[in-house]
Design a protein around this motif. Structure first.
Motif, PDB file in Angstrom:
ATOM      1  N   LEU A   1      -5.617   2.771 -11.257  1.00  0.00           N
ATOM      2  CA  LEU A   1      -5.728   1.329 -11.051  1.00  0.00           C
ATOM      3  C   LEU A   1      -4.702   0.787 -10.062  1.00  0.00           C
ATOM      4  O   LEU A   1      -4.969  -0.196  -9.370  1.00  0.00           O
ATOM      5  CB  LEU A   1      -5.626   0.602 -12.394  1.00  0.00           C
ATOM      6  N   THR A   2      -3.542   1.417  -9.983  1.00  0.00           N
ATOM      7  CA  THR A   2      -2.539   1.009  -8.990  1.00  0.00           C
ATOM      8  C   THR A   2      -3.101   1.157  -7.583  1.00  0.00           C
ATOM      9  O   THR A   2      -2.985   0.248  -6.752  1.00  0.00           O
ATOM     10  CB  THR A   2      -1.260   1.850  -9.138  1.00  0.00           C
TER      11      THR A   2
ATOM     12  N   LEU B   1      -1.149  -7.391  -8.983  1.00  0.00           N
ATOM     13  CA  LEU B   1      -1.804  -6.489  -9.915  1.00  0.00           C
ATOM     14  C   LEU B   1      -1.342  -5.045  -9.706  1.00  0.00           C
ATOM     15  O   LEU B   1      -1.131  -4.307 -10.679  1.00  0.00           O
ATOM     16  CB  LEU B   1      -3.325  -6.595  -9.749  1.00  0.00           C
ATOM     17  N   ALA B   2      -1.138  -4.645  -8.466  1.00  0.00           N
ATOM     18  CA  ALA B   2      -0.638  -3.299  -8.178  1.00  0.00           C
ATOM     19  C   ALA B   2       0.756  -3.111  -8.765  1.00  0.00           C
ATOM     20  O   ALA B   2       1.065  -2.056  -9.340  1.00  0.00           O
ATOM     21  CB  ALA B   2      -0.618  -3.041  -6.674  1.00  0.00           C
TER      22      ALA B   2
ATOM     23  N   LYS C   1       0.831  -1.203   0.000  1.00  0.00           N
ATOM     24  CA  LYS C   1       0.000   0.000   0.000  1.00  0.00           C
ATOM     25  C   LYS C   1       0.871   1.260   0.000  1.00  0.00           C
ATOM     26  O   LYS C   1       0.607   2.204  -0.730  1.00  0.00           O
ATOM     27  CB  LYS C   1      -0.939   0.005   1.202  1.00  0.00           C
ATOM     28  N   LEU C   2       1.905   1.250   0.847  1.00  0.00           N
ATOM     29  CA  LEU C   2       2.818   2.394   0.875  1.00  0.00           C
ATOM     30  C   LEU C   2       3.542   2.536  -0.462  1.00  0.00           C
ATOM     31  O   LEU C   2       3.749   3.643  -0.951  1.00  0.00           O
ATOM     32  CB  LEU C   2       3.821   2.234   2.012  1.00  0.00           C
TER      33      LEU C   2
ATOM     34  N   ALA D   1      -4.184  -1.869  -4.875  1.00  0.00           N
ATOM     35  CA  ALA D   1      -3.540  -1.958  -3.562  1.00  0.00           C
ATOM     36  C   ALA D   1      -4.533  -1.808  -2.411  1.00  0.00           C
ATOM     37  O   ALA D   1      -4.443  -2.531  -1.421  1.00  0.00           O
ATOM     38  CB  ALA D   1      -2.458  -0.894  -3.443  1.00  0.00           C
ATOM     39  N   PHE D   2      -5.494  -0.890  -2.544  1.00  0.00           N
ATOM     40  CA  PHE D   2      -6.374  -0.587  -1.425  1.00  0.00           C
ATOM     41  C   PHE D   2      -7.698  -1.339  -1.444  1.00  0.00           C
ATOM     42  O   PHE D   2      -8.130  -1.847  -0.430  1.00  0.00           O
ATOM     43  CB  PHE D   2      -6.651   0.922  -1.356  1.00  0.00           C
ATOM     44  N   TRP D   3      -8.363  -1.381  -2.577  1.00  0.00           N
ATOM     45  CA  TRP D   3      -9.711  -1.949  -2.601  1.00  0.00           C
ATOM     46  C   TRP D   3      -9.725  -3.410  -3.031  1.00  0.00           C
ATOM     47  O   TRP D   3     -10.424  -4.207  -2.440  1.00  0.00           O
ATOM     48  CB  TRP D   3     -10.622  -1.120  -3.501  1.00  0.00           C
TER      49      TRP D   3
END
Length: 154
Positions: free
Chosen positions: A110-111, A123-124, A62-63, A115-117
């Motif tokens: 999309l990145t 994929l990120a 995420k970071l 990562a978040f949802w």
């Protein structure tokens, strides 16, 4: 009075709109523009490198996604100091750069989504790679315009 003359002579259609003049014009001098370009670009590169370093921490995807995306946005927006935001957007959406620009902007979003949802780490990372490739394609074409702009300045 000049505006009335232009209207009556039919030359007002060739004028740029007020918004275009505001966005295109800048009160910054050449050295200030270059300084802020370098500062913003360096901050973008630093954020991207920091994001890559954070990738290896537990839960660092995420970071990584946030810092890498912020870095790309900062590097991209750094050129606003050189040519102005309106002219930059105009060049980004030229037919020769349109596909790379759309891919880049789509991958920025999309990145963060991956990562978040969606919580799909691979994929990120794929979207980050696509961000990098699209930015490289855009930057390669932009570099020639930038060199021309820099050589035209006093």
């Amino acid at each position: 009075m000049d505006k009335l003359r232009r209207v009556l002579s039919g030359h007002e259609d060739n004028e740029e709109s007020g918004l275009t003049q505001i966005l295109d014009g800048s009160t910054l001098n050449y050295s200030t523009r270059v300084k802020w370009f370098v500062i913003c670009f360096a901050a973008g590169v630093l954020c991207s490198i920091l994001g890559a370093a954070l990738l290896f921490l537990p839960g660092g995807i995420k970071l990584f996604a946030v810092f890498y995306t912020i870095g790309n946005v900062a590097a991209l927006s750094s050129t606003c100091f050189l040519m102005g935001p309106f002219k930059q957007l105009k060049r980004m959406f030229e037919p020769t750069r349109l596909i790379a620009t759309i891919v880049m902007l789509l991958c920025l979003v999309l990145t963060l989504c991956a990562a978040f949802w969606w919580k799909k780490n691979l994929l990120a990372i794929i979207f980050c790679i696509l961000q990098f490739l699209a930015m490289t394609c855009n930057s390669q074409r932009f570099a020639s315009c930038l060199l021309i702009w820099l050589t035209d300045q006093p």
